[in-house]
Motif scaffolding. Structure first.
Motif, PDB file in Angstrom:
ATOM      1  N   GLU A   6       0.829  -1.203   0.000  1.00 28.88           N
ATOM      2  CA  GLU A   6       0.000   0.000   0.000  1.00 28.88           C
ATOM      3  C   GLU A   6       0.865   1.256   0.000  1.00 28.88           C
ATOM      4  N   ARG A   7       1.930   1.250   0.805  1.00 30.52           N
ATOM      5  CA  ARG A   7       2.831   2.413   0.831  1.00 30.52           C
ATOM      6  C   ARG A   7       3.492   2.613  -0.530  1.00 30.52           C
ATOM      7  N   ALA A   8       3.941   1.522  -1.134  1.00 32.34           N
ATOM      8  CA  ALA A   8       4.596   1.631  -2.437  1.00 32.34           C
ATOM      9  C   ALA A   8       3.623   2.114  -3.504  1.00 32.34           C
ATOM     10  N   PHE A   9       2.396   1.596  -3.441  1.00 35.39           N
ATOM     11  CA  PHE A   9       1.381   2.003  -4.411  1.00 35.39           C
ATOM     12  C   PHE A   9       1.092   3.506  -4.293  1.00 35.39           C
ATOM     13  N   ARG A  10       0.875   3.980  -3.062  1.00 35.93           N
ATOM     14  CA  ARG A  10       0.597   5.398  -2.860  1.00 35.93           C
ATOM     15  C   ARG A  10       1.769   6.258  -3.315  1.00 35.93           C
ATOM     16  N   GLU A 211      15.485   5.150  -4.403  1.00 37.20           N
ATOM     17  CA  GLU A 211      15.358   5.711  -3.053  1.00 37.20           C
ATOM     18  C   GLU A 211      15.267   4.632  -1.979  1.00 37.20           C
ATOM     19  N   GLY A 212      15.285   3.380  -2.388  1.00 36.82           N
ATOM     20  CA  GLY A 212      15.310   2.292  -1.429  1.00 36.82           C
ATOM     21  C   GLY A 212      13.964   1.765  -0.998  1.00 36.82           C
ATOM     22  N   VAL A 213      12.899   2.106  -1.712  1.00 38.50           N
ATOM     23  CA  VAL A 213      11.578   1.569  -1.393  1.00 38.50           C
ATOM     24  C   VAL A 213      11.568   0.067  -1.680  1.00 38.50           C
ATOM     25  N   ASP A 214      10.855  -0.678  -0.883  1.00 36.21           N
ATOM     26  CA  ASP A 214      10.776  -2.136  -0.968  1.00 36.21           C
ATOM     27  C   ASP A 214      10.670  -2.601  -2.425  1.00 36.21           C
ATOM     28  N   PRO A 215      11.696  -3.276  -2.950  1.00 38.86           N
ATOM     29  CA  PRO A 215      11.685  -3.668  -4.367  1.00 38.86           C
ATOM     30  C   PRO A 215      10.583  -4.671  -4.708  1.00 38.86           C
TER      31      PRO A 215
END
Length: 245
Positions: A6-10, A211-215
């Motif tokens: 959800e965080r990655a999608f947003r 930026e290091g967001v969960d791949p």
């Protein structure tokens, strides 16, 4: 949807120019297919996002547009864009769910929705939004559809979990007619309209990866781009211009 997804999608969608396939050219074409409208028509744009259709509609018609979306930050950006473009006095934003609209019956000459009706389903949208139309009004929406009667397992694996009721154009034309609408025009959006959505999304996903967001979460967000590349001939978005009979 997991918290990481959800965080990655947003994050991936937060600054996109649009949240679904489309273009100003397609908005203009669908508006032309509507035909005659009253001077300064009253328009409701449902699932407006940041206003990729709202602002062109306000500019082209000289009307007042009520932009409705459930995500307040999108509407905040729409208000900013409207002010910069000189259309602030002709756009009003409302935070609301599309299946619970705080708008009066008969308050719109034109109800518009690009790339959002699937959230509640085509049939439910046709039934729920009809009350908004003034006599002689028109409903324009774009809908995800199969372009084949026999979609491959790979395409179905992507679409069926989220939209099991997805139909072909023929199925949706029949459904609109059953719901009491005259189908005035039907238009399959071109591939360029998908590029207008996916190119900025792919660019944003690449930025977030750096930026290091969960791949793994980002890969899931971008999966729809891969599915489109592999199975895009089997589905599309179709624009409908409808008038109640």
């Amino acid at each position: 949807m997991s918290t990481a997804l959800e965080r990655a999608f947003r994050a991936a969608h937060e600054d996109l120019p649009r949240e679904a396939p489309g273009s100003e050219e397609t908005t203009a074409l669908l508006l032309q297919l509507v035909g005659a409208l009253p001077d300064a028509p009253r328009i409701v744009d449902i699932g407006s996002g940041t206003g990729p259709a709202t602002l062109p509609l306000a500019a082209a018609t000289g009307g007042q547009v009520v932009a409705v979306d459930a995500h307040g930050p999108y509407l905040e950006r729409l208000n900013g864009r409207a002010a910069i473009s000189g259309l602030g006095d002709r756009v009003r934003t409302v935070v609301a769910a599309m299946d619970d609209l705080p708008l009066a019956d008969g308050s719109a000459d034109l109800v518009w929705s690009e790339g959002a009706a699937y959230i509640m389903g085509f049939d439910a949208a046709l039934a729920s939004w009809r009350r908004l139309l003034a006599p002689g009004g028109a409903l324009v929406l774009t809908e995800a559809e199969w372009t084949t009667t026999d979609p491959s397992p790979g395409a179905r694996a992507f679409w069926d979990p989220g939209y099991p009721g997805m139909r072909t154009t023929a199925g949706n034309v029949e459904a609109a007619q059953r719901a009491g609408y005259l189908v005035q025009a039907v238009y399959l959006l071109p591939d360029a309209d998908w590029d207008a959505y996916y190119r900025p999304l792919a660019h944003r996903i690449a930025q977030l990866r750096e930026e290091g967001v969960d791949p793994a979460a980002l890969a899931e967000v971008g999966r729809e781009i891969e599915v489109r590349a592999e199975f895009g001939t089997e589905y599309g978005y179709t624009g409908y211009v409808l008038r109640p009979r």
